[in-house]
Design a protein around this motif. Structure first.
Motif, PDB file in Angstrom:
ATOM      1  N   GLY A  14       0.808  -1.215   0.000  1.00 16.11           N
ATOM      2  CA  GLY A  14       0.000   0.000   0.000  1.00 16.11           C
ATOM      3  C   GLY A  14       0.841   1.265   0.000  1.00 16.11           C
ATOM      4  O   GLY A  14       0.481   2.254  -0.652  1.00 16.11           O
ATOM      5  N   ARG A  15       1.944   1.240   0.729  1.00 11.22           N
ATOM      6  CA  ARG A  15       2.831   2.411   0.737  1.00 11.22           C
ATOM      7  C   ARG A  15       3.365   2.704  -0.658  1.00 11.22           C
ATOM      8  O   ARG A  15       3.394   3.853  -1.096  1.00 11.22           O
ATOM      9  CB  ARG A  15       3.999   2.202   1.699  1.00 11.22           C
ATOM     10  CG  ARG A  15       3.656   2.542   3.126  1.00 11.22           C
ATOM     11  CD  ARG A  15       4.835   2.461   4.043  1.00 11.22           C
ATOM     12  NE  ARG A  15       5.877   3.433   3.710  1.00 11.22           N
ATOM     13  CZ  ARG A  15       7.058   3.464   4.293  1.00 11.22           C
ATOM     14  NH1 ARG A  15       7.354   2.607   5.249  1.00 11.22           N
ATOM     15  NH2 ARG A  15       7.956   4.358   3.945  1.00 11.22           N
ATOM     16  N   ILE A  16       3.785   1.669  -1.351  1.00 17.05           N
ATOM     17  CA  ILE A  16       4.297   1.849  -2.710  1.00 17.05           C
ATOM     18  C   ILE A  16       3.172   2.333  -3.630  1.00 17.05           C
ATOM     19  O   ILE A  16       3.355   3.265  -4.414  1.00 17.05           O
ATOM     20  CB  ILE A  16       4.916   0.534  -3.255  1.00 17.05           C
ATOM     21  CG1 ILE A  16       6.103   0.095  -2.409  1.00 17.05           C
ATOM     22  CG2 ILE A  16       5.290   0.676  -4.724  1.00 17.05           C
ATOM     23  CD1 ILE A  16       7.311   0.976  -2.520  1.00 17.05           C
ATOM     24  N   GLU A  17       2.001   1.712  -3.526  1.00 17.87           N
ATOM     25  CA  GLU A  17       0.878   2.094  -4.389  1.00 17.87           C
ATOM     26  C   GLU A  17       0.448   3.539  -4.149  1.00 17.87           C
ATOM     27  O   GLU A  17       0.165   4.267  -5.092  1.00 17.87           O
ATOM     28  CB  GLU A  17      -0.303   1.143  -4.167  1.00 17.87           C
ATOM     29  CG  GLU A  17      -0.046  -0.238  -4.736  1.00 17.87           C
ATOM     30  CD  GLU A  17      -1.139  -1.243  -4.402  1.00 17.87           C
ATOM     31  OE1 GLU A  17      -2.073  -0.916  -3.618  1.00 17.87           O
ATOM     32  OE2 GLU A  17      -1.048  -2.361  -4.919  1.00 17.87           O
ATOM     33  N   ARG A  18       0.402   3.960  -2.886  1.00 15.02           N
ATOM     34  CA  ARG A  18       0.020   5.345  -2.595  1.00 15.02           C
ATOM     35  C   ARG A  18       1.070   6.327  -3.108  1.00 15.02           C
ATOM     36  O   ARG A  18       0.732   7.400  -3.616  1.00 15.02           O
ATOM     37  CB  ARG A  18      -0.195   5.541  -1.088  1.00 15.02           C
ATOM     38  CG  ARG A  18      -1.514   4.975  -0.594  1.00 15.02           C
ATOM     39  CD  ARG A  18      -1.794   5.342   0.843  1.00 15.02           C
ATOM     40  NE  ARG A  18      -0.777   4.899   1.778  1.00 15.02           N
ATOM     41  CZ  ARG A  18      -0.664   3.665   2.264  1.00 15.02           C
ATOM     42  NH1 ARG A  18      -1.520   2.719   1.884  1.00 15.02           N
ATOM     43  NH2 ARG A  18       0.285   3.357   3.129  1.00 15.02           N
ATOM     44  N   ALA A  19       2.331   5.971  -2.982  1.00 15.34           N
ATOM     45  CA  ALA A  19       3.406   6.862  -3.430  1.00 15.34           C
ATOM     46  C   ALA A  19       3.422   7.006  -4.951  1.00 15.34           C
ATOM     47  O   ALA A  19       3.678   8.088  -5.469  1.00 15.34           O
ATOM     48  CB  ALA A  19       4.761   6.352  -2.936  1.00 15.34           C
ATOM     49  N   LEU A  20       3.134   5.932  -5.667  1.00 15.64           N
ATOM     50  CA  LEU A  20       3.221   5.955  -7.128  1.00 15.64           C
ATOM     51  C   LEU A  20       1.905   6.246  -7.824  1.00 15.64           C
ATOM     52  O   LEU A  20       1.899   6.765  -8.932  1.00 15.64           O
ATOM     53  CB  LEU A  20       3.764   4.619  -7.638  1.00 15.64           C
ATOM     54  CG  LEU A  20       5.180   4.244  -7.204  1.00 15.64           C
ATOM     55  CD1 LEU A  20       5.571   2.905  -7.801  1.00 15.64           C
ATOM     56  CD2 LEU A  20       6.174   5.321  -7.581  1.00 15.64           C
ATOM     57  N   GLY A  21       0.803   5.864  -7.219  1.00 14.65           N
ATOM     58  CA  GLY A  21      -0.493   5.975  -7.879  1.00 14.65           C
ATOM     59  C   GLY A  21      -0.766   4.747  -8.725  1.00 14.65           C
ATOM     60  O   GLY A  21       0.156   4.044  -9.151  1.00 14.65           O
ATOM     61  N   GLN A  22      -2.041   4.490  -8.967  1.00 17.86           N
ATOM     62  CA  GLN A  22      -2.449   3.263  -9.661  1.00 17.86           C
ATOM     63  C   GLN A  22      -1.929   3.190 -11.088  1.00 17.86           C
ATOM     64  O   GLN A  22      -1.470   2.150 -11.538  1.00 17.86           O
ATOM     65  CB  GLN A  22      -3.976   3.118  -9.644  1.00 17.86           C
ATOM     66  CG  GLN A  22      -4.447   1.768 -10.130  1.00 17.86           C
ATOM     67  CD  GLN A  22      -3.838   0.617  -9.344  1.00 17.86           C
ATOM     68  OE1 GLN A  22      -3.864   0.592  -8.126  1.00 17.86           O
ATOM     69  NE2 GLN A  22      -3.256  -0.349 -10.038  1.00 17.86           N
ATOM     70  N   GLU A  23      -1.996   4.294 -11.809  1.00 20.57           N
ATOM     71  CA  GLU A  23      -1.550   4.281 -13.210  1.00 20.57           C
ATOM     72  C   GLU A  23      -0.062   3.940 -13.307  1.00 20.57           C
ATOM     73  O   GLU A  23       0.347   3.099 -14.117  1.00 20.57           O
ATOM     74  CB  GLU A  23      -1.822   5.628 -13.880  1.00 20.57           C
ATOM     75  CG  GLU A  23      -1.475   5.633 -15.348  1.00 20.57           C
ATOM     76  CD  GLU A  23      -1.798   6.954 -16.023  1.00 20.57           C
ATOM     77  OE1 GLU A  23      -1.188   7.224 -17.071  1.00 20.57           O
ATOM     78  OE2 GLU A  23      -2.648   7.715 -15.519  1.00 20.57           O
ATOM     79  N   THR A  24       0.747   4.567 -12.464  1.00 18.53           N
ATOM     80  CA  THR A  24       2.186   4.290 -12.478  1.00 18.53           C
ATOM     81  C   THR A  24       2.463   2.863 -12.033  1.00 18.53           C
ATOM     82  O   THR A  24       3.347   2.196 -12.585  1.00 18.53           O
ATOM     83  CB  THR A  24       2.946   5.302 -11.600  1.00 18.53           C
ATOM     84  OG1 THR A  24       2.688   6.613 -12.109  1.00 18.53           O
ATOM     85  CG2 THR A  24       4.437   5.049 -11.599  1.00 18.53           C
ATOM     86  N   MET A  25       1.704   2.368 -11.046  1.00 24.05           N
ATOM     87  CA  MET A  25       1.889   0.975 -10.606  1.00 24.05           C
ATOM     88  C   MET A  25       1.622   0.006 -11.751  1.00 24.05           C
ATOM     89  O   MET A  25       2.366  -0.953 -11.952  1.00 24.05           O
ATOM     90  CB  MET A  25       0.961   0.648  -9.430  1.00 24.05           C
ATOM     91  CG  MET A  25       1.433   1.147  -8.095  1.00 24.05           C
ATOM     92  SD  MET A  25       2.937   0.347  -7.504  1.00 24.05           S
ATOM     93  CE  MET A  25       2.367  -1.312  -7.195  1.00 24.05           C
ATOM     94  N   THR A  26       0.578   0.260 -12.498  1.00 24.27           N
ATOM     95  CA  THR A  26       0.247  -0.603 -13.631  1.00 24.27           C
ATOM     96  C   THR A  26       1.350  -0.548 -14.682  1.00 24.27           C
ATOM     97  O   THR A  26       1.783  -1.579 -15.202  1.00 24.27           O
ATOM     98  CB  THR A  26      -1.109  -0.188 -14.236  1.00 24.27           C
ATOM     99  OG1 THR A  26      -2.111  -0.304 -13.224  1.00 24.27           O
ATOM    100  CG2 THR A  26      -1.483  -1.055 -15.430  1.00 24.27           C
TER     101      THR A  26
END
Length: 157
Positions: free
Chosen positions: A129-141
Motif C-alpha cells: 500500500g505504501r508503494i501504491e500510494r506513493a506511485l499511484g495506480q496508473e504508475t503501478m500498472t
C-alpha cells in the motif's frame, strides 16, 4: 538535483532526487534494495523476509510445482532457490516430494506454510500500500508491465 512535488495540500515542496545512474542494472538493483528494506521492515514482525514470503505466495498461487519450474517462475538460480527452500522446509512451511526421477522435486505449501502466509499478509499489504500510494495506480500498472518486459528481455524470451 531537486524535484518539485506537491504535498497533500497542493503546495509545492522540493525533494532531493536520486541521480539516475547510467546503468539499468544499477538503477533496478538500487530500487530493489530500497523496496526490499520496506517490505522486510513490515514483515519482520512475523519473523519472515520478503524472499521467503514471495516463495510462500508463489507456491500458494501455483499449488504443487516442480522445483525447476518455480525457479523459472521467479528467475532464481538453482543454488539460491535450494538454499531458500531449505529454510522454509526446516520451518515446516514447504514440503518436497520426489518426482519420477530422484533428482526431480515437487514442492507444495504445508498447512503451516499457508498459516504463515495468512499471518504475514497484512504486513505485506501495508508495504504494498505504501508503494501504491506513493506511485499511484496508473504508475503501478505501468511499472508492473515494464518490469515484466525487463524480465522477458533479460531472459531472452
Amino acid at each position: 538535483v531537486y524535484t518539485c512535488i506537491m504535498d497533500s495540500e497542493g503546495k509545492a515542496k522540493q525533494r532531493r532526487s536520486l541521480p539516475l545512474l547510467p546503468c539499468t542494472c544499477a538503477n533496478l538493483r538500487r530500487a530493489g534494495r530500497a523496496v526490499t528494506r520496506l517490505y522486510n521492515g513490515e514483515l519482520q514482525r512475523e519473523g519472515i523476509e520478503i524472499t521467503q514470503f514471495t516463495l510462500l505466495m508463489a507456491l500458494n498461487h501455483t499449488g504443487e510445482i516442480p522445483q525447476g519450474e518455480l525457479g523459472k517462475l521467479l528467475a532464481l538460480d538453482s543454488t539460491s532457490l535450494t538454499r531458500m527452500l531449505d529454510l522454509l522446509k526446516k520451518r515446516g512451511w514447504v514440503q518436497a516430494k520426489e518426482g519420477d526421477d530422484r533428482r526431480f522435486r515437487i514442492l507444495r505449501l504445508t498447512p503451516a506454510g499457508r498459516a504463515k502466509l495468512r499471518q504475514a499478509l497484512p504486513h505485506w499489504k501495508r508495504a504494498q500500500g505504501r508503494i501504491e500510494r506513493a506511485l499511484g495506480q496508473e504508475t503501478m500498472t505501468q511499472l508492473s508491465g515494464s518490469l515484466m518486459e525487463v524480465t522477458r528481455a533479460s531472459l531472452g524470451r
